[in-house]
Design a protein around this motif. Structure first.
Motif, mmCIF file in Angstrom:
data_model
loop_
_atom_site.group_PDB
_atom_site.id
_atom_site.type_symbol
_atom_site.label_atom_id
_atom_site.label_comp_id
_atom_site.label_asym_id
_atom_site.label_seq_id
_atom_site.Cartn_x
_atom_site.Cartn_y
_atom_site.Cartn_z
ATOM 1 N N ALA A 70 0.825 -1.208 0.000
ATOM 2 C CA ALA A 70 0.000 0.000 0.000
ATOM 3 C C ALA A 70 0.857 1.256 0.000
ATOM 4 O O ALA A 70 0.449 2.293 -0.551
ATOM 5 C CB ALA A 70 -0.936 0.005 1.207
ATOM 6 N N ALA A 71 2.053 1.173 0.598
ATOM 7 C CA ALA A 71 2.938 2.338 0.616
ATOM 8 C C ALA A 71 3.340 2.758 -0.786
ATOM 9 O O ALA A 71 3.622 3.926 -1.040
ATOM 10 C CB ALA A 71 4.187 2.016 1.448
ATOM 11 N N TYR A 97 -8.860 -10.505 3.631
ATOM 12 C CA TYR A 97 -9.669 -9.877 2.590
ATOM 13 C C TYR A 97 -9.714 -8.360 2.775
ATOM 14 O O TYR A 97 -9.550 -7.602 1.808
ATOM 15 C CB TYR A 97 -11.100 -10.436 2.573
ATOM 16 C CG TYR A 97 -11.936 -9.768 1.499
ATOM 17 C CD1 TYR A 97 -11.907 -10.236 0.191
ATOM 18 C CD2 TYR A 97 -12.686 -8.623 1.779
ATOM 19 C CE1 TYR A 97 -12.627 -9.591 -0.812
ATOM 20 C CE2 TYR A 97 -13.398 -7.972 0.785
ATOM 21 C CZ TYR A 97 -13.362 -8.460 -0.508
ATOM 22 O OH TYR A 97 -14.054 -7.810 -1.499
ATOM 23 N N GLN A 98 -9.924 -7.904 4.006
ATOM 24 C CA GLN A 98 -10.014 -6.462 4.247
ATOM 25 C C GLN A 98 -8.710 -5.753 3.878
ATOM 26 O O GLN A 98 -8.726 -4.673 3.278
ATOM 27 C CB GLN A 98 -10.356 -6.204 5.718
ATOM 28 C CG GLN A 98 -11.777 -6.583 6.086
ATOM 29 C CD GLN A 98 -12.036 -6.454 7.576
ATOM 30 O OE1 GLN A 98 -11.132 -6.632 8.394
ATOM 31 N NE2 GLN A 98 -13.272 -6.154 7.930
ATOM 32 N N ASP A 99 -7.578 -6.354 4.246
ATOM 33 C CA ASP A 99 -6.283 -5.743 3.930
ATOM 34 C C ASP A 99 -6.105 -5.582 2.423
ATOM 35 O O ASP A 99 -5.683 -4.527 1.933
ATOM 36 C CB ASP A 99 -5.140 -6.601 4.486
ATOM 37 C CG ASP A 99 -4.979 -6.477 5.983
ATOM 38 O OD1 ASP A 99 -5.577 -5.557 6.582
ATOM 39 O OD2 ASP A 99 -4.243 -7.311 6.574
ATOM 40 N N PHE A 100 -6.428 -6.636 1.675
ATOM 41 C CA PHE A 100 -6.166 -6.610 0.243
ATOM 42 C C PHE A 100 -7.267 -5.910 -0.544
ATOM 43 O O PHE A 100 -6.999 -5.363 -1.618
ATOM 44 C CB PHE A 100 -5.874 -8.018 -0.272
ATOM 45 C CG PHE A 100 -4.482 -8.458 0.071
ATOM 46 C CD1 PHE A 100 -3.421 -8.204 -0.793
ATOM 47 C CD2 PHE A 100 -4.216 -9.074 1.284
ATOM 48 C CE1 PHE A 100 -2.131 -8.564 -0.464
ATOM 49 C CE2 PHE A 100 -2.916 -9.440 1.626
ATOM 50 C CZ PHE A 100 -1.875 -9.188 0.752
ATOM 51 N N TYR A 170 -16.068 -5.425 4.871
ATOM 52 C CA TYR A 170 -15.799 -4.199 4.106
ATOM 53 C C TYR A 170 -14.364 -3.731 4.314
ATOM 54 O O TYR A 170 -13.762 -4.070 5.322
ATOM 55 C CB TYR A 170 -16.776 -3.091 4.530
ATOM 56 C CG TYR A 170 -18.215 -3.505 4.434
ATOM 57 C CD1 TYR A 170 -18.843 -3.624 3.196
ATOM 58 C CD2 TYR A 170 -18.944 -3.805 5.587
ATOM 59 C CE1 TYR A 170 -20.176 -4.023 3.110
ATOM 60 C CE2 TYR A 170 -20.271 -4.207 5.506
ATOM 61 C CZ TYR A 170 -20.889 -4.314 4.268
ATOM 62 O OH TYR A 170 -22.198 -4.714 4.180
ATOM 63 N N PRO A 171 -13.819 -2.917 3.368
ATOM 64 C CA PRO A 171 -14.433 -2.466 2.120
ATOM 65 C C PRO A 171 -14.467 -3.586 1.092
ATOM 66 O O PRO A 171 -13.697 -4.547 1.197
ATOM 67 C CB PRO A 171 -13.505 -1.340 1.660
ATOM 68 C CG PRO A 171 -12.161 -1.748 2.179
ATOM 69 C CD PRO A 171 -12.438 -2.406 3.500
ATOM 70 N N ARG A 172 -15.330 -3.448 0.099
ATOM 71 C CA ARG A 172 -15.351 -4.413 -0.986
ATOM 72 C C ARG A 172 -14.267 -4.053 -2.001
ATOM 73 O O ARG A 172 -13.932 -2.879 -2.186
ATOM 74 C CB ARG A 172 -16.713 -4.428 -1.687
ATOM 75 C CG ARG A 172 -17.876 -4.735 -0.780
ATOM 76 C CD ARG A 172 -17.680 -6.017 0.018
ATOM 77 N NE ARG A 172 -17.602 -7.211 -0.843
ATOM 78 C CZ ARG A 172 -17.309 -8.434 -0.386
ATOM 79 N NH1 ARG A 172 -17.022 -8.625 0.898
ATOM 80 N NH2 ARG A 172 -17.270 -9.447 -1.221
#
Length: 350
Positions: A70-71, A97-100, A170-172
């Motif tokens: 993400a950085a 899932y949330q992380d990605f 979430y998020p989706r």
């Protein structure tokens, strides 16, 4: 028709091992910042994908791949950002899932998950899991992860994780579905599972002759076809250690000392014999598992791999141990500007 496109990229565990030149380990913070520079350069040089493997050891700085990826998400435009791998057996699938999906949103739909058991076991005691449930945990967590990516609200019951009753996750992800690969070190069971689920497969080829993995590719496609999936639409990736420099001799000169040092550390843990230059030279040969050399030689080896396995994606794991970062950046530049175009031109001509 089979997918003719081939993607070329980098994989890393963010080695923070003893530097053979200084005798001191690299700091985790420095290695993390270097990773962002590598992703930006890989994007600029036209590489397709950058993957970070999850590890929980002092000699790697990569316990949180999604955060590191993400950085670089806002600083890159095209390159796909993936774990390589997420140790799904010891991770909470909801959080994975949330992380990605968060990374997917930040990157404009460039995130992927590569799910595997992992080649090290440090995460199991760290997160309170028993190695007795090694296979069971992966199977259960994979089922939940796939259910989450298909459904906004999830109801689920399992043996090793508390149940979920009609709750939203979430998020989706921006991509529908968020890509999930199965990573395998060569287990027939894992490639059959990937085929049955119709999921893309990533094979770690770090020893022996890569062509010996051809029966596993056949097994994967056979399992997929029996389960009703089109084997020609399946994606296959490989991950192998290697290094590129302006000359093959310089590539070997740079790559051998840190590779030997780290292989001997892992070898002492696993009962392997000391890593010799003779073994290194053999692995660097045309049919060996190390992709070390100048851009043209490395391209020839990737093309041979494509001929033998029909891969759609190739990850070059550039540093096995700590190396001078200017040389790592040069290897990434050469992979993107010299090696990858040769390989793509060959594949496009088929």
């Amino acid at each position: 028709m089979a997918n003719k496109k081939i993607e070329i990229g980098i994989s890393t565990f963010l080695e923070a091992t003893i530097d053979p030149e200084t005798g001191k380990p690299m700091s985790h913070a420095k290695r993390l910042r270097q990773a962002v520079d590598e992703m930006v350069l890989a994007d600029q040089t036209g590489l397709d994908v950058y993957g970070i493997g999850e590890h929980h050891r002092s000699d790697y700085a990569s316990s949180a791949p999604a955060v590191i990826l993400a950085a670089a998400a806002a600083m890159t435009k095209h390159i796909r950002l993936t774990s390589a791998v997420t140790v799904l057996s010891s991770a909470d699938p909801v959080r994975v899932y949330q992380d990605f999906s968060t990374l997917d949103g930040l990157s404009g739909g460039r995130a992927e998950i590569m799910a595997g058991r992992g080649s090290f076991i440090e995460s199991f005691p760290l997160f309170g899991y028993s190695l007795e449930h090694y296979d069971e945990l992966f199977e259960e967590h994979l089922q939940l992860l796939l259910k989450i990516r298909e459904n906004e609200k999830v109801s689920w019951n399992g043996k090793h994780r508390p149940s979920i009753r009609d709750l939203g996750v979430y998020p989706r992800a921006e991509q529908q579905p968020l890509p999930v690969w199965i990573a395998s070190g060569g287990s027939p069971d894992s490639v059959i599972r990937a085929g049955q689920l119709g999921l893309p497969l990533a094979l770690a080829i770090i020893g022996g002759m890569p062509e010996r993995f051809a029966p596993l590719v056949h097994l994967y496609k056979e399992a997929a076809e029996k389960a009703g999936h089109d084997p020609n639409k399946l994606q296959i990736a490989t991950h192998s250690h290697g290094f590129i420099a302006d000359t093959s001799e310089y590539a070997k000169q740079l790559f051998f000392p840190p590779t030997q040092a780290q292989m001997n550390v892992i070898g002492r843990e696993r009962g392997w014999p000391p890593y010799t230059y003779e073994a290194f030279e053999a692995a660097c040969s045309p049919r060996g598992a190390l992709y070390v050399g100048d851009p043209e030689y490395t391209a020839e080896k990737i093309i041979l791999l494509h001929k033998n396995l029909g891969i759609n994606r190739f990850f070059l794991h550039i540093n096995v141990g700590t190396m001078p970062h200017k040389d790592v950046l040069r290897a990434i530049e050469l992979l993107g500007t010299k090696t990858a175009p040769i390989v793509r031109q060959y594949v496009d001509s088929l």
